[in-house]
Scaffold this active site. Structure first.
Site, PDB file in Angstrom:
ATOM      1  N   ASP A 162      32.693  44.494  41.552  1.00  0.00           N
ATOM      2  CA  ASP A 162      33.874  45.344  41.586  1.00  0.00           C
ATOM      3  C   ASP A 162      35.084  44.400  41.445  1.00  0.00           C
ATOM      4  O   ASP A 162      34.936  43.180  41.527  1.00  0.00           O
ATOM      5  CB  ASP A 162      33.904  46.117  42.909  1.00  0.00           C
ATOM      6  CG  ASP A 162      35.173  46.920  43.080  1.00  0.00           C
ATOM      7  OD1 ASP A 162      35.552  47.638  42.141  1.00  0.00           O
ATOM      8  OD2 ASP A 162      35.804  46.802  44.147  1.00  0.00           O
ATOM      9  N   ASP A 191      39.039  45.378  42.471  1.00  0.00           N
ATOM     10  CA  ASP A 191      40.016  45.519  43.551  1.00  0.00           C
ATOM     11  C   ASP A 191      39.373  45.288  44.909  1.00  0.00           C
ATOM     12  O   ASP A 191      38.347  45.891  45.238  1.00  0.00           O
ATOM     13  CB  ASP A 191      40.635  46.923  43.530  1.00  0.00           C
ATOM     14  CG  ASP A 191      41.591  47.119  42.368  1.00  0.00           C
ATOM     15  OD1 ASP A 191      42.054  46.118  41.802  1.00  0.00           O
ATOM     16  OD2 ASP A 191      41.875  48.289  42.029  1.00  0.00           O
TER      17      ASP A 191
END
Length: 259
Positions: free
Chosen positions: A22, A24
């Site tokens: 991922d 963020d």
């Protein structure tokens, strides 16, 4: 002197492991959209815009934010500067260093509900863009008006995910496509590194040889703990919470020693 062997026709060694990140609050230590908003003259959104968000429609909301920012005169240079100042999560650069030194073993990809402009800008600035074979995220580019135009990644039928992205669909399609490209050879293990609630769905597609790395005390970790405690909800993959990228390096080193 004996001439060195001609290695140009040697078949490339296939990487054994796939690592999915991922972006963020995983690769970077905050939500990139919050950093972008700081490029505004007042560094925050008006209440009417902030309160216009609808659950499950974040991508649509962020496009409104970007239009507003362009209307306020925020330039591409200002947005790029804000993105380049975002700090990495603790120890993530050490993790990238480790993966760089073992490129023959690890294939890397990003799966993120951020956007392509932000992710590529940050990865280039950090000097790690070349490590990633693929970035799955929402398309974004600056239009003629000077506004960063954000588009949805895809449509899907998963009721658990935001309308613009189901990470499990991406993961399953990527694994199937890569296995075909690799002459039928699957990855030996898949590692998924994340932090958020939308990282649960792809983690459910992992098998018993795979590992989910949730950031400790973030939503993904808390939701996985709830699943592990619920008798009916079986989660197949190994779960290794992380505080620093070094925690992930330690785990990967042990796996490498198993061979």
């Amino acid at each position: 002197m004996t001439a060195p062997p001609n290695l140009s026709h040697a078949a490339p060694q296939q990487q054994r492991f796939l690592v999915l990140f991922d972006f963020d609050e995983t690769i970077i230590n905050e939500n990139s959209d919050d950093a972008v908003v700081r490029a505004l003259p007042g560094q925050h959104l008006p209440d009417w815009l902030r309160n216009s968000y609808r659950e499950g429609h974040y991508n649509e909301h962020m496009q409104k934010v970007l239009v507003y920012m362009a209307e306020q005169g925020v330039s591409e240079d200002s947005i790029r500067s804000a993105v380049e100042k975002i700090q990495p999560s603790p120890g993530l650069l050490s993790l990238f260093q480790y993966l760089h030194s073992h490129q023959q073993d690890f294939e890397l990809a990003v799966v993120s509900d951020a956007n392509m402009y932000i992710i590529e800008t940050w990865l280039e600035r950090a000097g790690v863009r070349h490590l990633f074979r693929k970035i799955f995220t929402n398309p974004a580019s600056f239009g003629d008006t000077g506004c960063l135009v954000l588009l949805p990644f895809h449509s899907h039928s998963c009721s658990c995910c935001p309308e613009n992205m189901c990470k499990q669909v991406i993961l399953r399609e990527y694994l199937a496509g890569r296995q075909k490209e690799r002459g039928g050879a699957p990855f030996q293990k898949v590692f998924y590194i994340g932090d958020g609630a939308n990282d649960i769905c792809p983690s459910l597609a992992l098998g018993p040889r795979d590992t989910a790395f949730p950031r400790r005390d973030f939503p993904m970790h808390k939701l996985l703990l709830e699943r592990q405690q619920a008798q009916a909800a079986k989660f197949k993959a190994n779960v290794v919470p992380w505080v620093s990228g070094e925690d992930i390096v330690d785990c990967l080193k042990k796996i490498m020693e198993e061979r």
